[in-house]
Motif scaffolding. Structure first.
Motif, PDB file in Angstrom:
ATOM      1  N   GLY A 173       0.826  -1.207   0.000  1.00  0.00           N
ATOM      2  CA  GLY A 173       0.000   0.000   0.000  1.00  0.00           C
ATOM      3  C   GLY A 173       0.857   1.252   0.000  1.00  0.00           C
ATOM      4  O   GLY A 173       2.078   1.168  -0.179  1.00  0.00           O
ATOM      5  N   PHE A 174       0.200   2.409   0.187  1.00  0.00           N
ATOM      6  CA  PHE A 174       0.998   3.648   0.196  1.00  0.00           C
ATOM      7  C   PHE A 174       0.605   4.556   1.362  1.00  0.00           C
ATOM      8  O   PHE A 174      -0.499   4.437   1.904  1.00  0.00           O
ATOM      9  CB  PHE A 174       0.882   4.374  -1.145  1.00  0.00           C
ATOM     10  CG  PHE A 174      -0.369   5.201  -1.350  1.00  0.00           C
ATOM     11  CD1 PHE A 174      -0.396   6.568  -1.030  1.00  0.00           C
ATOM     12  CD2 PHE A 174      -1.518   4.639  -1.878  1.00  0.00           C
ATOM     13  CE1 PHE A 174      -1.539   7.338  -1.242  1.00  0.00           C
ATOM     14  CE2 PHE A 174      -2.667   5.396  -2.096  1.00  0.00           C
ATOM     15  CZ  PHE A 174      -2.674   6.747  -1.775  1.00  0.00           C
ATOM     16  N   VAL A 175       1.531   5.442   1.737  1.00  0.00           N
ATOM     17  CA  VAL A 175       1.220   6.458   2.752  1.00  0.00           C
ATOM     18  C   VAL A 175       1.141   7.823   2.088  1.00  0.00           C
ATOM     19  O   VAL A 175       1.913   8.134   1.169  1.00  0.00           O
ATOM     20  CB  VAL A 175       2.259   6.518   3.902  1.00  0.00           C
ATOM     21  CG1 VAL A 175       2.086   5.351   4.845  1.00  0.00           C
ATOM     22  CG2 VAL A 175       3.674   6.627   3.393  1.00  0.00           C
ATOM     23  N   TYR A 176       0.170   8.621   2.573  1.00  0.00           N
ATOM     24  CA  TYR A 176      -0.001   9.992   2.091  1.00  0.00           C
ATOM     25  C   TYR A 176       0.151  10.907   3.296  1.00  0.00           C
ATOM     26  O   TYR A 176      -0.593  10.791   4.271  1.00  0.00           O
ATOM     27  CB  TYR A 176      -1.394  10.141   1.471  1.00  0.00           C
ATOM     28  CG  TYR A 176      -1.794  11.574   1.163  1.00  0.00           C
ATOM     29  CD1 TYR A 176      -0.936  12.417   0.456  1.00  0.00           C
ATOM     30  CD2 TYR A 176      -3.035  12.067   1.568  1.00  0.00           C
ATOM     31  CE1 TYR A 176      -1.305  13.723   0.172  1.00  0.00           C
ATOM     32  CE2 TYR A 176      -3.409  13.385   1.276  1.00  0.00           C
ATOM     33  CZ  TYR A 176      -2.536  14.203   0.585  1.00  0.00           C
ATOM     34  OH  TYR A 176      -2.888  15.504   0.308  1.00  0.00           O
ATOM     35  N   ASP A 177       1.132  11.791   3.223  1.00  0.00           N
ATOM     36  CA  ASP A 177       1.364  12.737   4.311  1.00  0.00           C
ATOM     37  C   ASP A 177       1.179  14.150   3.757  1.00  0.00           C
ATOM     38  O   ASP A 177       2.087  14.701   3.117  1.00  0.00           O
ATOM     39  CB  ASP A 177       2.789  12.560   4.865  1.00  0.00           C
ATOM     40  CG  ASP A 177       3.009  13.405   6.117  1.00  0.00           C
ATOM     41  OD1 ASP A 177       2.247  14.387   6.309  1.00  0.00           O
ATOM     42  OD2 ASP A 177       3.925  13.091   6.886  1.00  0.00           O
ATOM     43  N   PRO A 178      -0.010  14.744   3.972  1.00  0.00           N
ATOM     44  CA  PRO A 178      -0.291  16.056   3.382  1.00  0.00           C
ATOM     45  C   PRO A 178       0.646  17.157   3.899  1.00  0.00           C
ATOM     46  O   PRO A 178       0.867  18.161   3.217  1.00  0.00           O
ATOM     47  CB  PRO A 178      -1.741  16.347   3.789  1.00  0.00           C
ATOM     48  CG  PRO A 178      -2.098  15.341   4.814  1.00  0.00           C
ATOM     49  CD  PRO A 178      -1.134  14.206   4.736  1.00  0.00           C
ATOM     50  N   ASP A 179       1.252  16.933   5.088  1.00  0.00           N
ATOM     51  CA  ASP A 179       2.193  17.935   5.622  1.00  0.00           C
ATOM     52  C   ASP A 179       3.569  17.811   4.983  1.00  0.00           C
ATOM     53  O   ASP A 179       4.416  18.687   5.163  1.00  0.00           O
ATOM     54  CB  ASP A 179       2.343  17.767   7.139  1.00  0.00           C
ATOM     55  CG  ASP A 179       1.013  17.950   7.844  1.00  0.00           C
ATOM     56  OD1 ASP A 179       0.192  18.751   7.348  1.00  0.00           O
ATOM     57  OD2 ASP A 179       0.789  17.270   8.862  1.00  0.00           O
ATOM     58  N   GLY A 180       3.787  16.723   4.279  1.00  0.00           N
ATOM     59  CA  GLY A 180       5.084  16.518   3.634  1.00  0.00           C
ATOM     60  C   GLY A 180       5.978  15.597   4.453  1.00  0.00           C
ATOM     61  O   GLY A 180       5.987  15.656   5.689  1.00  0.00           O
ATOM     62  N   ILE A 181       6.718  14.741   3.741  1.00  0.00           N
ATOM     63  CA  ILE A 181       7.687  13.851   4.391  1.00  0.00           C
ATOM     64  C   ILE A 181       8.993  14.645   4.440  1.00  0.00           C
ATOM     65  O   ILE A 181       9.729  14.705   3.456  1.00  0.00           O
ATOM     66  CB  ILE A 181       7.833  12.539   3.582  1.00  0.00           C
ATOM     67  CG1 ILE A 181       6.461  11.836   3.492  1.00  0.00           C
ATOM     68  CG2 ILE A 181       8.888  11.634   4.193  1.00  0.00           C
ATOM     69  CD1 ILE A 181       6.385  10.710   2.475  1.00  0.00           C
ATOM     70  N   ASP A 182       9.252  15.282   5.579  1.00  0.00           N
ATOM     71  CA  ASP A 182      10.432  16.167   5.655  1.00  0.00           C
ATOM     72  C   ASP A 182      11.688  15.337   5.987  1.00  0.00           C
ATOM     73  O   ASP A 182      11.623  14.112   6.116  1.00  0.00           O
ATOM     74  CB  ASP A 182      10.192  17.290   6.681  1.00  0.00           C
ATOM     75  CG  ASP A 182       9.901  16.728   8.073  1.00  0.00           C
ATOM     76  OD1 ASP A 182      10.238  15.554   8.328  1.00  0.00           O
ATOM     77  OD2 ASP A 182       9.326  17.467   8.898  1.00  0.00           O
ATOM     78  N   GLU A 183      12.817  16.015   6.152  1.00  0.00           N
ATOM     79  CA  GLU A 183      14.107  15.342   6.396  1.00  0.00           C
ATOM     80  C   GLU A 183      14.029  14.382   7.584  1.00  0.00           C
ATOM     81  O   GLU A 183      14.531  13.264   7.532  1.00  0.00           O
ATOM     82  CB  GLU A 183      15.206  16.390   6.670  1.00  0.00           C
ATOM     83  CG  GLU A 183      15.789  17.034   5.413  1.00  0.00           C
ATOM     84  CD  GLU A 183      16.642  16.065   4.589  1.00  0.00           C
ATOM     85  OE1 GLU A 183      16.949  14.952   5.059  1.00  0.00           O
ATOM     86  OE2 GLU A 183      16.970  16.418   3.437  1.00  0.00           O
ATOM     87  N   GLU A 184      13.372  14.867   8.663  1.00  0.00           N
ATOM     88  CA  GLU A 184      13.322  14.062   9.885  1.00  0.00           C
ATOM     89  C   GLU A 184      12.474  12.798   9.662  1.00  0.00           C
ATOM     90  O   GLU A 184      12.858  11.694  10.044  1.00  0.00           O
ATOM     91  CB  GLU A 184      12.708  14.922  10.994  1.00  0.00           C
ATOM     92  CG  GLU A 184      12.948  14.383  12.373  1.00  0.00           C
ATOM     93  CD  GLU A 184      12.079  15.125  13.387  1.00  0.00           C
ATOM     94  OE1 GLU A 184      12.029  16.371  13.334  1.00  0.00           O
ATOM     95  OE2 GLU A 184      11.429  14.432  14.191  1.00  0.00           O
ATOM     96  N   LYS A 185      11.325  12.984   9.006  1.00  0.00           N
ATOM     97  CA  LYS A 185      10.459  11.826   8.751  1.00  0.00           C
ATOM     98  C   LYS A 185      11.131  10.861   7.754  1.00  0.00           C
ATOM     99  O   LYS A 185      10.986   9.647   7.862  1.00  0.00           O
ATOM    100  CB  LYS A 185       9.109  12.289   8.188  1.00  0.00           C
ATOM    101  CG  LYS A 185       8.268  13.096   9.180  1.00  0.00           C
ATOM    102  CD  LYS A 185       7.055  13.670   8.466  1.00  0.00           C
ATOM    103  CE  LYS A 185       6.190  14.502   9.361  1.00  0.00           C
ATOM    104  NZ  LYS A 185       5.124  15.199   8.606  1.00  0.00           N
ATOM    105  N   LEU A 186      11.879  11.430   6.822  1.00  0.00           N
ATOM    106  CA  LEU A 186      12.565  10.581   5.842  1.00  0.00           C
ATOM    107  C   LEU A 186      13.668   9.761   6.529  1.00  0.00           C
ATOM    108  O   LEU A 186      13.876   8.585   6.193  1.00  0.00           O
ATOM    109  CB  LEU A 186      13.145  11.438   4.720  1.00  0.00           C
ATOM    110  CG  LEU A 186      13.680  10.674   3.506  1.00  0.00           C
ATOM    111  CD1 LEU A 186      12.603   9.816   2.858  1.00  0.00           C
ATOM    112  CD2 LEU A 186      14.252  11.642   2.459  1.00  0.00           C
ATOM    113  N   ALA A 187      14.322  10.375   7.529  1.00  0.00           N
ATOM    114  CA  ALA A 187      15.349   9.635   8.282  1.00  0.00           C
ATOM    115  C   ALA A 187      14.698   8.432   8.964  1.00  0.00           C
ATOM    116  O   ALA A 187      15.289   7.343   9.039  1.00  0.00           O
ATOM    117  CB  ALA A 187      16.007  10.552   9.311  1.00  0.00           C
TER     118      ALA A 187
END
Ligand code: NDP
Length: 452
Positions: free
Chosen positions: A269-283
């Motif tokens: 499946g997929f995740v949708y993050d309307p706030d954006g996957i920022d550097e911290e979340k990507l880490a």
């Protein structure tokens, strides 16, 4: 529109190919896409027809299929099938990744090896083309099981590869862990420390930026496409599929270029993050996928602002730029139409052949900036080529040096596509451009080397 003679040539060629390679639907699809682009060029240059260059290109120079027996942690015996398709060595030693995934079969290996022929030609580096892998599924296996499998796989593969013969790398299911185990076994069996694989660790022959290269290169290529319309990643919303090597670094580079990344996916499946996957979340994603080998659904458990959609793909989410980075045939016609209707302006493929032929037609009809994987994801193999060079001269370049070369190569590929793909109305058909530019180079090399 094709004239009737060209159309007859295409139809006849495809009929022969399908009859000779029954059931290999991914391979047929990849050949048809190239054929549609290069057929008018071949018809205009009849010596290419006389020389049967295309008939030669679609026939692998060699296909190796082998048994891979291994023992799991409980002592149970498993038998997988190993493949190496050595497609074309006209411009250099065979080069291309290894894929470990249960879907792997001869058709998928041949489609990937065929695509690799054109991609490697585009990089401007001296690399022939191959692809390999196994129907082994590393998911859910212990490190020891993966190691035993890799050792068994390399015990046979080592007969067929070598730094001047064939240099495999990673692909789906083959990352730094697997390359390490494969390299260790090759070294042990052959008693030589050579650049037989790329994607090696930095302390034992790897190149800076090789892990990043495919994803970064895809964004560099997309940037070059956007620049043709005076645009850039800055402030754009980006939808990405996949959450493996290519997706992770495409996301990282898109962020660095000022975009907002809103989706990632895996096969569930997929995740949708309307706030954006920022550097911290990507880490967090890097850790989740690369260390804990977790599922992307866990992202939505960690960040409640995000939503998880089971068994869905991300193409229904409104975005300016789409970067498919998971697998083949992951965008169908309906999804392509949704992307267009939602105002998407650019689709750059990080994966190999992620768009179905009908989806490509929709993108091109809408005059979207659309690039095929063989052009936009070529940064991975290009940096593998740079790793081979560093191994040969026994030196390691800095990250800045490799990044500058990667950037230059992606820009050169973009220019080649523009040169051969610009339509009379100014629209750049990147599929046509990539196929013709690479075909000419391979055909010339094959002609020069005689009938071999
Ligand atoms: P990884 O194994 O690191 O990641 C693959 C990702 O795609 C995972 O998130 C995986 O999900 C998902 N995926 C795989 N198969 C499917 C499927 N059938 N349906 C939906 N999702 C799927 O591989 P890479 O990132 O290395 O490769 C991704 C793509 O990029 C492939 O097409 C590959 O050929 C291409 N590529 C890779 C290069 C490289 O340097 N690695 C170079 C050029 C192209 P899950 O975890 O659930 O399996």
């Amino acid at each position: 529109m094709m004239n009737q003679f060209v159309q007859n040539y295409v139809d006849g060629f495809m009929a022969d190919l399908v009859a000779k390679n029954p059931g290999e639907k991914e391979f047929h699809q990849a050949v048809k896409e190239v054929l549609d682009s290069v057929a008018p060029y071949i018809v205009e240059h009849p010596y290419l027809m006389d020389q049967k260059i295309l008939e030669r290109i679609v026939e692998p120079e060699r296909v190796i299929i082998f048994r891979v027996p291994w023992l799991d942690d409980e002592g149970e015996i498993h038998i997988n099938r190993g493949f190496r398709v050595q497609m074309n060595s006209a411009i250099g030693p065979y080069k291309g990744g290894l894929r470990f995934h249960p879907s792997v079969n001869l058709s998928i290996m041949k489609f990937l090896a065929f695509e690799q022929t054109f991609k490697n030609s585009l990089t401007t580096l001296p690399m022939g083309a191959a692809k390999g892998g196994s129907d082994f599924n590393p998911k859910g296996k212990s490190d020891n099981e993966v190691m035993r499998f890799c050792q068994s796989f390399m015990t046979e593969l080592q007969r067929h590869v070598g730094q001047d013969t064939d240099v495999p790398a990673g692909d789906i299911g083959v990352g730094s862990r697997e390359i390490g185990f494969l390299f260790g076994q090759y070294k042990r069996l052959r008693n030589e420390f050579t650049g037989v694989l790329t994607g090696k660790g930095l302390n034992w022959g790897g190149s800076p930026l090789r892990p990043e290269a495919t994803g970064y290169g895809t964004c560099y290529f997309a940037s070059a496409m956007l620049a043709t319309r005076g645009d850039s990643f800055k402030g754009k919303t980006v939808a990405i599929s996949g959450s493996g090597n290519v997706a992770q670094y495409a996301a990282q580079k898109a962020l660095q270029l000022g975009a907002k990344v809103v989706t990632l996916s895996d096969s569930n499946g997929f995740v949708y993050d309307p706030d954006g996957i920022d550097e911290e979340k990507l880490a967090y994603v890097f850790e989740l996928k690369n260390i804990y080998r977790g599922r992307i659904r866990e992202y939505a458990e960690k960040y409640p602002g995000a939503q998880y959609f089971e068994n869905r793909r991300p193409w229904g989410i409104k975005c300016d730029i789409a970067l498919p980075c998971a697998t083949q045939n992951e965008i169908n016609a309906q999804e392509a139409q949704t992307l267009v209707d939602n105002g998407c302006i650019c689709v750059a493929e990080g994966a190999n052949m992620p768009s179905e032929p009908e989806a490509i037609e929709i993108f091109q009809k809408a005059k979207l900036l659309y690039s095929p994987g063989k052009a936009s994801n070529a940064g991975g193999v290009a940096t593998s080529g740079l790793e081979m060079t560093q191994n040969s001269i026994r030196l390691k370049w800095t990250e800045e040096e490799v990044d500058a070369q990667l950037h230059r190569i992606m820009t050169d590929i973009h220019e080649a596509c523009v040169k051969y793909g610009t339509e009379p109305d100014g629209y750049v058909n990147y599929v046509k451009g990539a196929n013709i530019a690479s075909f000419i180079k391979i055909a010339d090399a094959m002609m020069a080397q005689g009938l071999v």
